[in-house]
Design a protein around this motif. Structure first.
Motif, PDB file in Angstrom:
ATOM      1  N   THR A 235      42.070  46.423  22.619  1.00 43.53           N
ATOM      2  CA  THR A 235      41.849  45.389  21.600  1.00 43.53           C
ATOM      3  C   THR A 235      42.852  45.459  20.462  1.00 43.53           C
ATOM      4  OG1 THR A 235      40.273  46.792  20.412  1.00 43.53           O
ATOM      5  CG2 THR A 235      39.381  45.332  22.116  1.00 43.53           C
ATOM      6  N   GLY A 236      43.595  46.570  20.355  1.00 44.65           N
ATOM      7  CA  GLY A 236      44.569  46.643  19.275  1.00 44.65           C
ATOM      8  C   GLY A 236      45.396  47.904  19.324  1.00 44.65           C
ATOM      9  N   GLU A 237      46.589  47.830  18.733  1.00 37.49           N
ATOM     10  CA  GLU A 237      47.455  48.986  18.557  1.00 37.49           C
ATOM     11  C   GLU A 237      47.959  49.011  17.123  1.00 37.49           C
ATOM     12  OE1 GLU A 237      49.361  50.212  22.854  1.00 37.49           O
ATOM     13  OE2 GLU A 237      50.504  48.835  21.585  1.00 37.49           O
ATOM     14  N   ILE A 238      47.874  50.157  16.497  1.00 40.36           N
ATOM     15  CA  ILE A 238      48.240  50.300  15.092  1.00 40.36           C
ATOM     16  C   ILE A 238      49.359  51.335  14.972  1.00 40.36           C
ATOM     17  CG2 ILE A 238      47.432  50.876  12.781  1.00 40.36           C
ATOM     18  CD1 ILE A 238      46.143  48.361  13.942  1.00 40.36           C
ATOM     19  N   LYS A 239      50.460  50.949  14.336  1.00 41.65           N
ATOM     20  CA  LYS A 239      51.562  51.879  14.113  1.00 41.65           C
ATOM     21  C   LYS A 239      51.203  52.836  12.994  1.00 41.65           C
ATOM     22  CE  LYS A 239      55.769  53.428  14.725  1.00 41.65           C
ATOM     23  NZ  LYS A 239      56.113  54.149  15.967  1.00 41.65           N
ATOM     24  N   LEU A 240      51.454  54.140  13.236  1.00 41.36           N
ATOM     25  CA  LEU A 240      51.134  55.178  12.278  1.00 41.36           C
ATOM     26  C   LEU A 240      52.404  55.862  11.792  1.00 41.36           C
ATOM     27  CD1 LEU A 240      48.218  56.834  14.303  1.00 41.36           C
ATOM     28  CD2 LEU A 240      47.981  55.166  12.443  1.00 41.36           C
ATOM     29  N   HIS A 241      52.252  56.701  10.767  1.00 44.43           N
ATOM     30  CA  HIS A 241      53.366  57.524  10.332  1.00 44.43           C
ATOM     31  C   HIS A 241      53.602  58.647  11.350  1.00 44.43           C
ATOM     32  CE1 HIS A 241      52.954  55.403   6.458  1.00 44.43           C
ATOM     33  NE2 HIS A 241      54.203  55.805   6.240  1.00 44.43           N
ATOM     34  N   GLU A 242      54.636  59.433  11.104  1.00 39.26           N
ATOM     35  CA  GLU A 242      55.110  60.380  12.101  1.00 39.26           C
ATOM     36  C   GLU A 242      54.130  61.524  12.377  1.00 39.26           C
ATOM     37  OE1 GLU A 242      58.066  60.506  13.935  1.00 39.26           O
ATOM     38  OE2 GLU A 242      58.408  58.440  13.290  1.00 39.26           O
ATOM     39  N   LYS A 243      53.951  61.804  13.671  1.00 43.61           N
ATOM     40  CA  LYS A 243      53.212  62.933  14.212  1.00 43.61           C
ATOM     41  C   LYS A 243      51.784  63.039  13.687  1.00 43.61           C
ATOM     42  CE  LYS A 243      55.610  66.208  15.799  1.00 43.61           C
ATOM     43  NZ  LYS A 243      56.492  67.388  16.047  1.00 43.61           N
ATOM     44  N   PRO A 244      50.931  62.097  14.042  1.00 45.13           N
ATOM     45  CA  PRO A 244      49.505  62.222  13.685  1.00 45.13           C
ATOM     46  C   PRO A 244      48.858  63.349  14.480  1.00 45.13           C
ATOM     47  CG  PRO A 244      49.855  60.329  15.126  1.00 45.13           C
ATOM     48  CD  PRO A 244      51.214  60.856  14.783  1.00 45.13           C
ATOM     49  N   THR A 245      48.142  64.233  13.791  1.00 47.52           N
ATOM     50  CA  THR A 245      47.562  65.411  14.437  1.00 47.52           C
ATOM     51  C   THR A 245      46.046  65.456  14.405  1.00 47.52           C
ATOM     52  OG1 THR A 245      47.786  66.648  12.367  1.00 47.52           O
ATOM     53  CG2 THR A 245      49.594  66.837  13.962  1.00 47.52           C
ATOM     54  N   ASP A 246      45.426  64.758  13.444  1.00 47.80           N
ATOM     55  CA  ASP A 246      43.975  64.850  13.318  1.00 47.80           C
ATOM     56  C   ASP A 246      43.462  63.583  12.653  1.00 47.80           C
ATOM     57  OD1 ASP A 246      41.479  65.921  13.625  1.00 47.80           O
ATOM     58  OD2 ASP A 246      41.664  67.430  12.047  1.00 47.80           O
ATOM     59  N   ALA A 247      42.162  63.327  12.793  1.00 54.44           N
ATOM     60  CA  ALA A 247      41.561  62.133  12.197  1.00 54.44           C
ATOM     61  C   ALA A 247      40.061  62.325  12.081  1.00 54.44           C
ATOM     62  CB  ALA A 247      41.868  60.893  13.042  1.00 54.44           C
ATOM     63  N   VAL A 248      39.465  61.676  11.067  1.00 54.14           N
ATOM     64  CA  VAL A 248      38.012  61.688  10.900  1.00 54.14           C
ATOM     65  C   VAL A 248      37.535  60.275  10.579  1.00 54.14           C
ATOM     66  CG1 VAL A 248      37.877  64.079  10.125  1.00 54.14           C
ATOM     67  CG2 VAL A 248      38.165  62.251   8.433  1.00 54.14           C
ATOM     68  N   PHE A 249      36.310  59.994  10.997  1.00 57.06           N
ATOM     69  CA  PHE A 249      35.628  58.747  10.640  1.00 57.06           C
ATOM     70  C   PHE A 249      34.830  58.972   9.365  1.00 57.06           C
ATOM     71  CE2 PHE A 249      35.799  55.845  14.378  1.00 57.06           C
ATOM     72  CZ  PHE A 249      35.687  54.648  13.690  1.00 57.06           C
ATOM     73  N   TYR A 250      34.891  58.019   8.459  1.00 58.85           N
ATOM     74  CA  TYR A 250      34.017  58.028   7.288  1.00 58.85           C
ATOM     75  C   TYR A 250      33.633  56.578   7.011  1.00 58.85           C
ATOM     76  CZ  TYR A 250      32.404  58.356   2.451  1.00 58.85           C
ATOM     77  OH  TYR A 250      31.657  58.263   1.297  1.00 58.85           O
ATOM     78  N   GLN A 251      32.329  56.296   7.173  1.00 55.50           N
ATOM     79  CA  GLN A 251      31.825  54.935   7.056  1.00 55.50           C
ATOM     80  C   GLN A 251      32.592  54.031   8.019  1.00 55.50           C
ATOM     81  OE1 GLN A 251      31.805  54.072   2.820  1.00 55.50           O
ATOM     82  NE2 GLN A 251      30.105  55.459   2.439  1.00 55.50           N
ATOM     83  N   ASP A 252      33.276  53.007   7.528  1.00 52.80           N
ATOM     84  CA  ASP A 252      33.969  52.083   8.429  1.00 52.80           C
ATOM     85  C   ASP A 252      35.469  52.335   8.501  1.00 52.80           C
ATOM     86  OD1 ASP A 252      31.636  50.576   9.095  1.00 52.80           O
ATOM     87  OD2 ASP A 252      31.779  49.569   7.153  1.00 52.80           O
ATOM     88  N   LYS A 253      35.898  53.501   8.022  1.00 49.37           N
ATOM     89  CA  LYS A 253      37.333  53.780   7.985  1.00 49.37           C
ATOM     90  C   LYS A 253      37.670  55.049   8.773  1.00 49.37           C
ATOM     91  CE  LYS A 253      38.245  51.557   3.498  1.00 49.37           C
ATOM     92  NZ  LYS A 253      36.868  51.110   3.213  1.00 49.37           N
TER      93      LYS A 253
END
Length: 316
Positions: free
Chosen positions: A200-218
């Motif tokens: 449904t979508g592709e989002i360009k990120l900054h260099e070398k994403p290593t981790d991520a967390v959900f908080y509410q809707d973000k």
């Protein structure tokens, strides 16, 4: 750790990449209260505010251990068929899903009873794993093909469904029927509707994403090479903020502080803690540290004291 008010009434466990000892901190005190010696170098520690037990995985070991967080003692050892690679927690039912690519299996370990309750044998070689926020399904990547699958219980058997091809994924998330995959080499977050197995979508990120967390809707995505946290809004479906970190090393991990709008950002060679306010989308504190953080687990002390076994809900 320098004193942090945000860690008051929390128990914090920290392991480094060089020691079998885990440092235990209570509250916001600067010095660790004590050290807990483990049976190996921990590769991952998984814990929940709803259970007094934590799961510890070790580098080069087929055995995982369950530790009682109220007294920091090992309560059980669980021998798997082969070395595990990743684990994620169903925080509703307190079940850890442990993936072993070599064993072509996902192990369900109940952190209420500290027991292995089921082994899900697969045709694939599960590498990374993520549990959906409702605890009723999960997704995983195949180490050999890098393909992404979802896994659900259908008519008393587990069915793996192909979702898409992946590439060098550092993180996968599964929430509200959507699977979010983050490629550390392509610097892209891909979004898939699990039910339709559709991109449904592709989002360009900054260099070398290593981790991520959900908080509410973000989703807060830590991009280690550029020292930036990209903030993706799932409602507007776009990046709404780029939070700039300092240039003091390679920040690689972002950890939620329970029951707060805060997260800690750490790295193995940074010797620094960054406090990220998720509501304000900004770094509010920077604290020096004399240790390098490989794993960090933060739990509520009050919740830990009040943990008691509840009636088991329906899991995956």
């Amino acid at each position: 750790i320098a004193p942090l008010n945000e860690l008051r009434n929390k128990k914090t466990m920290i392991s480094t990449d060089r020691s079998k000892f885990v440092l235990i901190y209570n509250g916001e005190g600067k010095n660790s209260l004590y050290e807990l010696k483990l049976n190996g170098l921990p590769s991952k520690i998984v814990a929940s505010n709803k259970s007094k037990f934590a799961l510890v995985m070790y580098f080069g070991s087929k055995t995982v251990e369950i530790i009682d967080l109220t007294n920091e003692r090992m309560v059980s050892q669980i021998n798997l068929d082969d070395m595990p690679k990743d684990a994620d927690l169903d925080s509703i039912n307190n079940i850890a899903y442990v993936a072993s690519a070599n064993a072509s299996s996902i192990y369900m370990i109940d952190l209420n009873s500290a027991k292995l309750i089921k082994v899900i044998k697969l045709e694939q070689s599960p590498d990374r794993v993520a549990v959906s926020n409702d605890g009723k399904s999960l997704c995983f990547t195949d180490r050999n093909t890098q393909k992404i699958y979802s896994l659900k219980l259908v008519d008393n058997s587990y069915v793996a469904k192909l979702i898409a091809d992946g590439k060098n994924l550092s993180r996968i998330l599964f929430k509200n029927g959507n699977i979010y995959t983050i490629s550390r080499t392509d610097n892209i977050m891909s979004i898939y509707n699990e039910d339709e197995a559709f991109l449904t979508g592709e989002i360009k990120l900054h260099e070398k994403p290593t981790d991520a967390v959900f908080y509410q809707d973000k989703i807060y995505i830590l991009c280690a090479q550029d020292n930036i946290v990209d903030v993706y809004d799932t409602k507007s479906q776009k990046i709404v903020e780029n939070i700039v970190l300092d240039n003091n090393g390679f920040y690689s991990k972002i950890t939620m502080i329970p029951n707060q709008p805060n997260a800690l950002i750490t790295g193995i060679q940074t010797k620094k803690f960054l406090l990220l306010n998720l509501d304000k989308m900004m770094i509010t504190k920077k604290q020096n540290s004399n240790i390098d953080v490989a794993n960090i687990v933060i739990i509520d002390t009050a919740a830990l004291q009040n943990t008691q076994k509840e009636p088991q809900k329906e899991a995956l």
